[in-house]
Design a protein around this motif. Sequence first.
Motif, PDB file in Angstrom:
ATOM      1  N   GLY A  74       0.816  -1.210   0.000  1.00  0.00           N
ATOM      2  CA  GLY A  74       0.000   0.000   0.000  1.00  0.00           C
ATOM      3  C   GLY A  74       0.846   1.254   0.000  1.00  0.00           C
ATOM      4  N   VAL A  75       1.869   1.266   0.853  1.00  0.00           N
ATOM      5  CA  VAL A  75       2.752   2.435   0.926  1.00  0.00           C
ATOM      6  C   VAL A  75       3.461   2.659  -0.405  1.00  0.00           C
ATOM      7  CG1 VAL A  75       4.835   3.356   2.017  1.00  0.00           C
ATOM      8  CG2 VAL A  75       3.081   2.251   3.412  1.00  0.00           C
ATOM      9  N   LEU A  76       3.943   1.570  -1.006  1.00  0.00           N
ATOM     10  CA  LEU A  76       4.685   1.693  -2.259  1.00  0.00           C
ATOM     11  C   LEU A  76       3.768   1.891  -3.459  1.00  0.00           C
ATOM     12  CD1 LEU A  76       7.760   1.655  -2.356  1.00  0.00           C
ATOM     13  CD2 LEU A  76       6.871   0.577  -0.309  1.00  0.00           C
ATOM     14  N   ALA A  77       2.522   1.386  -3.382  1.00  0.00           N
ATOM     15  CA  ALA A  77       1.585   1.562  -4.494  1.00  0.00           C
ATOM     16  C   ALA A  77       0.969   2.946  -4.491  1.00  0.00           C
ATOM     17  CB  ALA A  77       0.479   0.502  -4.425  1.00  0.00           C
ATOM     18  N   GLY A  78       1.067   3.661  -3.354  1.00  0.00           N
ATOM     19  CA  GLY A  78       0.467   4.987  -3.257  1.00  0.00           C
ATOM     20  C   GLY A  78       0.828   5.916  -4.398  1.00  0.00           C
ATOM     21  N   PRO A  79       2.129   6.062  -4.731  1.00  0.00           N
ATOM     22  CA  PRO A  79       2.485   6.949  -5.839  1.00  0.00           C
ATOM     23  C   PRO A  79       1.861   6.548  -7.167  1.00  0.00           C
ATOM     24  CG  PRO A  79       4.410   6.484  -4.493  1.00  0.00           C
ATOM     25  CD  PRO A  79       3.319   5.587  -3.994  1.00  0.00           C
ATOM     26  N   LEU A  80       1.802   5.245  -7.456  1.00  0.00           N
ATOM     27  CA  LEU A  80       1.232   4.806  -8.730  1.00  0.00           C
ATOM     28  C   LEU A  80      -0.275   5.013  -8.748  1.00  0.00           C
ATOM     29  CD1 LEU A  80       1.717   3.565 -11.474  1.00  0.00           C
ATOM     30  CD2 LEU A  80       1.530   1.289 -10.442  1.00  0.00           C
ATOM     31  N   VAL A  81      -0.943   4.688  -7.645  1.00  0.00           N
ATOM     32  CA  VAL A  81      -2.386   4.927  -7.548  1.00  0.00           C
ATOM     33  C   VAL A  81      -2.677   6.419  -7.707  1.00  0.00           C
ATOM     34  CG1 VAL A  81      -4.382   4.861  -5.997  1.00  0.00           C
ATOM     35  CG2 VAL A  81      -2.839   2.894  -6.126  1.00  0.00           C
ATOM     36  N   GLY A  82      -1.897   7.244  -7.005  1.00  0.00           N
ATOM     37  CA  GLY A  82      -2.082   8.690  -7.129  1.00  0.00           C
ATOM     38  C   GLY A  82      -1.846   9.177  -8.543  1.00  0.00           C
ATOM     39  N   ALA A  83      -0.817   8.629  -9.200  1.00  0.00           N
ATOM     40  CA  ALA A  83      -0.508   9.044 -10.573  1.00  0.00           C
ATOM     41  C   ALA A  83      -1.652   8.716 -11.513  1.00  0.00           C
ATOM     42  CB  ALA A  83       0.773   8.355 -11.032  1.00  0.00           C
ATOM     43  N   LEU A  84      -2.198   7.512 -11.413  1.00  0.00           N
ATOM     44  CA  LEU A  84      -3.301   7.106 -12.286  1.00  0.00           C
ATOM     45  C   LEU A  84      -4.520   7.990 -12.081  1.00  0.00           C
ATOM     46  CD1 LEU A  84      -2.951   3.231 -11.976  1.00  0.00           C
ATOM     47  CD2 LEU A  84      -2.462   4.618 -13.994  1.00  0.00           C
ATOM     48  N   LEU A  85      -4.812   8.310 -10.826  1.00  0.00           N
ATOM     49  CA  LEU A  85      -5.994   9.122 -10.537  1.00  0.00           C
ATOM     50  C   LEU A  85      -5.794  10.571 -10.958  1.00  0.00           C
ATOM     51  CD1 LEU A  85      -6.957   7.674  -7.031  1.00  0.00           C
ATOM     52  CD2 LEU A  85      -8.145   7.303  -9.199  1.00  0.00           C
ATOM     53  N   VAL A  86      -4.606  11.114 -10.721  1.00  0.00           N
ATOM     54  CA  VAL A  86      -4.356  12.516 -11.080  1.00  0.00           C
ATOM     55  C   VAL A  86      -4.314  12.678 -12.597  1.00  0.00           C
ATOM     56  CG1 VAL A  86      -2.659  14.380 -11.004  1.00  0.00           C
ATOM     57  CG2 VAL A  86      -3.176  13.086  -8.934  1.00  0.00           C
ATOM     58  N   PRO A 127      -9.648  12.911  -6.628  1.00  0.00           N
ATOM     59  CA  PRO A 127      -9.994  11.484  -6.511  1.00  0.00           C
ATOM     60  C   PRO A 127      -9.031  10.658  -5.669  1.00  0.00           C
ATOM     61  CG  PRO A 127     -10.355  12.223  -8.765  1.00  0.00           C
ATOM     62  CD  PRO A 127      -9.657  13.343  -8.049  1.00  0.00           C
ATOM     63  N   ILE A 128      -7.822  11.159  -5.394  1.00  0.00           N
ATOM     64  CA  ILE A 128      -6.923  10.388  -4.538  1.00  0.00           C
ATOM     65  C   ILE A 128      -7.519  10.223  -3.140  1.00  0.00           C
ATOM     66  CG2 ILE A 128      -4.885  11.129  -5.824  1.00  0.00           C
ATOM     67  CD1 ILE A 128      -4.161  12.963  -3.481  1.00  0.00           C
ATOM     68  N   PHE A 129      -8.418  11.129  -2.768  1.00  0.00           N
ATOM     69  CA  PHE A 129      -9.120  11.007  -1.491  1.00  0.00           C
ATOM     70  C   PHE A 129     -10.526  10.431  -1.669  1.00  0.00           C
ATOM     71  CE2 PHE A 129      -6.225  14.706  -0.819  1.00  0.00           C
ATOM     72  CZ  PHE A 129      -5.407  14.115   0.126  1.00  0.00           C
ATOM     73  N   LEU A 130     -11.208  10.847  -2.715  1.00  0.00           N
ATOM     74  CA  LEU A 130     -12.594  10.431  -2.913  1.00  0.00           C
ATOM     75  C   LEU A 130     -12.719   8.941  -3.199  1.00  0.00           C
ATOM     76  CD1 LEU A 130     -13.885  13.466  -5.051  1.00  0.00           C
ATOM     77  CD2 LEU A 130     -14.127  13.082  -2.581  1.00  0.00           C
ATOM     78  N   VAL A 131     -11.643   8.313  -3.686  1.00  0.00           N
ATOM     79  CA  VAL A 131     -11.696   6.877  -3.969  1.00  0.00           C
ATOM     80  C   VAL A 131     -11.902   6.072  -2.685  1.00  0.00           C
ATOM     81  CG1 VAL A 131      -9.217   6.452  -3.731  1.00  0.00           C
ATOM     82  CG2 VAL A 131     -10.572   5.058  -5.311  1.00  0.00           C
ATOM     83  N   ASN A 132     -11.604   6.670  -1.533  1.00  0.00           N
ATOM     84  CA  ASN A 132     -11.805   5.974  -0.261  1.00  0.00           C
ATOM     85  C   ASN A 132     -13.278   5.821   0.114  1.00  0.00           C
ATOM     86  OD1 ASN A 132      -9.046   5.658   0.279  1.00  0.00           O
ATOM     87  ND2 ASN A 132      -8.905   7.662   1.252  1.00  0.00           N
ATOM     88  N   LEU A 133     -14.151   6.615  -0.492  1.00  0.00           N
ATOM     89  CA  LEU A 133     -15.555   6.596  -0.082  1.00  0.00           C
ATOM     90  C   LEU A 133     -16.222   5.242  -0.331  1.00  0.00           C
ATOM     91  CD1 LEU A 133     -16.746  10.171  -1.153  1.00  0.00           C
ATOM     92  CD2 LEU A 133     -15.666   9.419   0.970  1.00  0.00           C
TER      93      LEU A 133
END
Length: 528
Positions: free
Chosen positions: A174-186, A197-203
Amino acid sequence: MPENKNPQSDAKTQVVDALPVDALAGPLPAAVDLRRWVALIVLLVATFMDAVDVTVVNIAVPHIQADTGASTAQIQWVVGGYALAFALGLITGGRLGDLYGRKRVFLAGVAGFTLTSLVCGIAGSPEVLLAGRIAQGAAAALMVPQVLSIIHVSFSKEERGKVFGIFGAVSSLGVLAGPLVGALLVEGDVFGLGWRPIFLVNLPLGVAGLIAGAMLIRESRAEHAAGLDVRGMLLSATGLLFLVLPLIQGRELGWPVWTQVMLVASVPVLALFVAYERRVIARGGSPLVVLSLFSRRSFSGGLGVQLLFGLASGVFFLAWALYLQLGLGFSPLKAGLSGLPLSLLLMAGAGVSMQVLVPRFGRRVLQAGALTAAAGMILFAWLTGHYGTDIALWQTMLPLVPMGIGMGLIIAPLTDIVLSEVPHEHAGSASGLNNTTTQLGQAVGTALCSVIFFNHLGGDGNPAVRSAKMPDAFAHTLPYVAAAFLAAFALLYAVPRRAGRRDANAVGGSQAEGQATERPDHDAALVR
């Protein structure tokens, strides 16, 4: 032990729900066995969601700063404020689970995390975003310690090594995937929302976790749980705030006198916290930190390594994300993809370490991992200094190979090492301390970016100057990261050397410190 109030169709499940936690040490009915493994998935999703949020912001920092007009210090607070609030609340969060029920507190944390994610996602100013991030960290402090506690009481001693390995791998991923997840969403600019969406995806994840958790997780609490230590909590929070606040704000404000006073005062305040905890113990009270746990080499040495890894992560990831995007002009997706070797090899290293290498070679595997990670940082520093802004994508990925392998060799076994000798009644406090140490390290590491990275960068008022100096500032930062890994190598001599089992007559607490003494509830494998 209260019964689980959720209606269940299987009568055997209802019976086991009413049993004490210790009853789970024996064989479970098949339906209940399946249920706790499905519940583990819910716990791991919550763990992954929190772990992603630790680093997902890093890759979006340039976009957040451009959209909200946040200053450098505010950006550091958006990144480090989450980790700091998380660290300050984790021990109390674990204690609340022991007192009022781990399932209940876990679900409250998931609800709070979901709500504060919404606040961050709709924030219109850096101040609102910062407040949302701090509140999000506080909610995570309720949610996360319950995960390890529920695992600790739901799985037998033979199963915990495997489950803790899965937990460590998921958390690290999760910690290491954060940058890639953030990149895809941004970069995907979902619904034209940019970075939000980096925050809204948590809903949707949070809502699903609430429903599934209410249905699947069995309630548990400590039979002799300690009460809340409010004064200890306030003293520790004050000391840590005195340490982190001036590190983040000092450089931008020109290091006024109050920042220097706070830094100096943090030492006696934290010393006062330790003295107060000893006084509480001497009076037979319930301290915030169970000091007897630190008498165990596996616990104290493991926490020291966790702290150093947190420091290394806090310094590295923020500087790395800014270097790739503002220094090299990488898009968010390209920056996220450059970290892919780190994520994949960390997972591979974690699996091999936990299942194959550590049981056979013990402590030497973790030390080899620390040296390998340090070598990766030294290589990265040389490549950055040699090629400057002309460095290629594959060259930015190359040093992350040894770093990922090295971190994987260490991170996966650490949780099992830290908690291996923890008495059942202190499961919540110990897991809170375990997570607190990592998050505190990340918060302090992010704060140290002001001194190590941003101070070397300079050129606050000129984006062109800052961009040109990014490679040099990043190269300047990496030896400090390597030094943290080398310090972890040395500290690992403090943990037991070889895999083995505890003596059956060992006790889990110290009567001298006023704690209830009991035999540990498991013989989890140690590195002795």
